[in-house]
Motif scaffolding. Structure first.
Motif, PDB file in Angstrom:
ATOM      1  N   LEU A   7       0.856  -1.175   0.000  1.00 37.62           N
ATOM      2  CA  LEU A   7       0.000   0.000   0.000  1.00 37.62           C
ATOM      3  C   LEU A   7       0.895   1.230   0.000  1.00 37.62           C
ATOM      4  N   ASP A   8       0.624   2.170  -0.902  1.00 39.84           N
ATOM      5  CA  ASP A   8       1.362   3.432  -0.912  1.00 39.84           C
ATOM      6  C   ASP A   8       0.533   4.526  -0.245  1.00 39.84           C
ATOM      7  N   ILE A   9       1.158   5.246   0.683  1.00 44.10           N
ATOM      8  CA  ILE A   9       0.556   6.438   1.278  1.00 44.10           C
ATOM      9  C   ILE A   9       1.411   7.617   0.834  1.00 44.10           C
ATOM     10  N   ARG A  10       0.882   8.424  -0.076  1.00 46.47           N
ATOM     11  CA  ARG A  10       1.643   9.577  -0.580  1.00 46.47           C
ATOM     12  C   ARG A  10       1.277  10.814   0.223  1.00 46.47           C
ATOM     13  N   ILE A  11       2.284  11.484   0.720  1.00 46.45           N
ATOM     14  CA  ILE A  11       2.087  12.656   1.565  1.00 46.45           C
ATOM     15  C   ILE A  11       2.048  13.906   0.696  1.00 46.45           C
ATOM     16  N   LEU A  12       1.032  14.728   0.916  1.00 43.40           N
ATOM     17  CA  LEU A  12       0.849  15.959   0.145  1.00 43.40           C
ATOM     18  C   LEU A  12       1.471  17.113   0.918  1.00 43.40           C
ATOM     19  N   ASP A  87      -6.029  -3.859   4.276  1.00 41.58           N
ATOM     20  CA  ASP A  87      -7.400  -3.334   4.311  1.00 41.58           C
ATOM     21  C   ASP A  87      -7.750  -2.853   5.721  1.00 41.58           C
ATOM     22  N   GLN A  88      -7.342  -3.614   6.736  1.00 36.38           N
ATOM     23  CA  GLN A  88      -7.592  -3.213   8.120  1.00 36.38           C
ATOM     24  C   GLN A  88      -6.831  -1.942   8.472  1.00 36.38           C
ATOM     25  N   LEU A  89      -5.617  -1.821   7.957  1.00 38.46           N
ATOM     26  CA  LEU A  89      -4.828  -0.614   8.195  1.00 38.46           C
ATOM     27  C   LEU A  89      -5.556   0.608   7.639  1.00 38.46           C
ATOM     28  N   ILE A  90      -6.054   0.476   6.419  1.00 37.41           N
ATOM     29  CA  ILE A  90      -6.769   1.598   5.803  1.00 37.41           C
ATOM     30  C   ILE A  90      -8.005   1.973   6.615  1.00 37.41           C
ATOM     31  N   GLU A  91      -8.777   0.975   7.032  1.00 33.45           N
ATOM     32  CA  GLU A  91      -9.980   1.247   7.821  1.00 33.45           C
ATOM     33  C   GLU A  91      -9.648   1.960   9.122  1.00 33.45           C
ATOM     34  N   SER A  92      -8.484   1.675   9.677  1.00 31.43           N
ATOM     35  CA  SER A  92      -8.094   2.258  10.957  1.00 31.43           C
ATOM     36  C   SER A  92      -7.639   3.710  10.840  1.00 31.43           C
ATOM     37  N   ILE A  93      -7.095   4.087   9.675  1.00 34.07           N
ATOM     38  CA  ILE A  93      -6.499   5.427   9.574  1.00 34.07           C
ATOM     39  C   ILE A  93      -7.246   6.380   8.652  1.00 34.07           C
TER      40      ILE A  93
END
Length: 204
Positions: A7-12, A87-93
């Motif tokens: 999963l990529d989380i790109r910071i703006l 998927d759980q990580l995304i739901e949490s954050i």
């Protein structure tokens, strides 16, 4: 763990003020992600990447100021063995306002093994304390000074201790490798010196 999905989380980042620099936002967003790492131990491994957008910005700065710009990482790439864990990580954050306002969450997908160009380990870069080597103070001071100088060139996160509530720095050391090694990540999503592992390098 086996890095099957990512999963990529790109910071703006924003240049508006000191509270919205890329480094500051990266620290804040990592703190949110780290909270899930603690709740789901040994499930996630962390890598740092630079998006094409950030690379272009760095190239513009280098051309403008005529000197190399230190690599600035704006992507937290998180690996897991099972897609369900991501998927759980995304739901949490995803409900956190800092994630909504200052990050882009991609959907978890399988690692494109055909695009893998190498392997890399991410370790916590430790700086020895003078107290730990009091009997050889001069030697310890020299080694500590050298490590502090090296640390200035490395990416880092500011983390708050769950037990003492004090801030401390987690500096990241990247080591390239020639093969895949399996291991269990620590509470920061990093490899341990005693149990190293590697993550795939590829362009998303």
């Amino acid at each position: 763990m086996q890095p099957n999905y990512y999963l990529d989380i790109r910071i703006l980042d924003s240049a508006d003020d000191g509270e919205l620099t890329l480094t500051h936002l990266r620290n804040q967003i990592y703190s949110i992600v780290h909270g899930v790492f603690r709740k789901m131990p040994e499930k996630f491994a962390l890598a740092l990447e630079t998006s094409p957008r950030q690379q272009r910005k760095m190239q513009v700065k280098e051309a403008k100021y005529n000197y190399p710009i230190t690599q600035n990482y704006d992507v937290l790439r998180i690996f897991a063995t099972e897609q369900n864990d991501l998927d759980q990580l995304i739901e949490s954050i995803k409900g956190h306002w800092k994630i909504r306002d200052y990050a882009v969450l991609n959907h978890p997908i399988a690692v494109p093994m055909a695009k893998v160009t190498g392997w890399r380990s991410y370790f916590r870069f430790r700086i020895p304390t003078l107290k730990s080597e009091r009997n050889v103070a001069e030697k310890a001071e020299s080694r500590r000074a050298r490590r502090l100088k090296e640390a200035k060139q490395l990416p880092y996160f500011k983390v708050i201790s769950q037990s003492t509530e004090q801030n401390f720095t987690v500096t990241i050391q990247m080591v390239n490798a020639t093969e895949h090694i399996q291991g269990k990540p620590d509470g920061y999503g990093l490899a341990r010196k005693s149990q190293p592992f590697t993550l795939p390098v590829f362009e998303a």
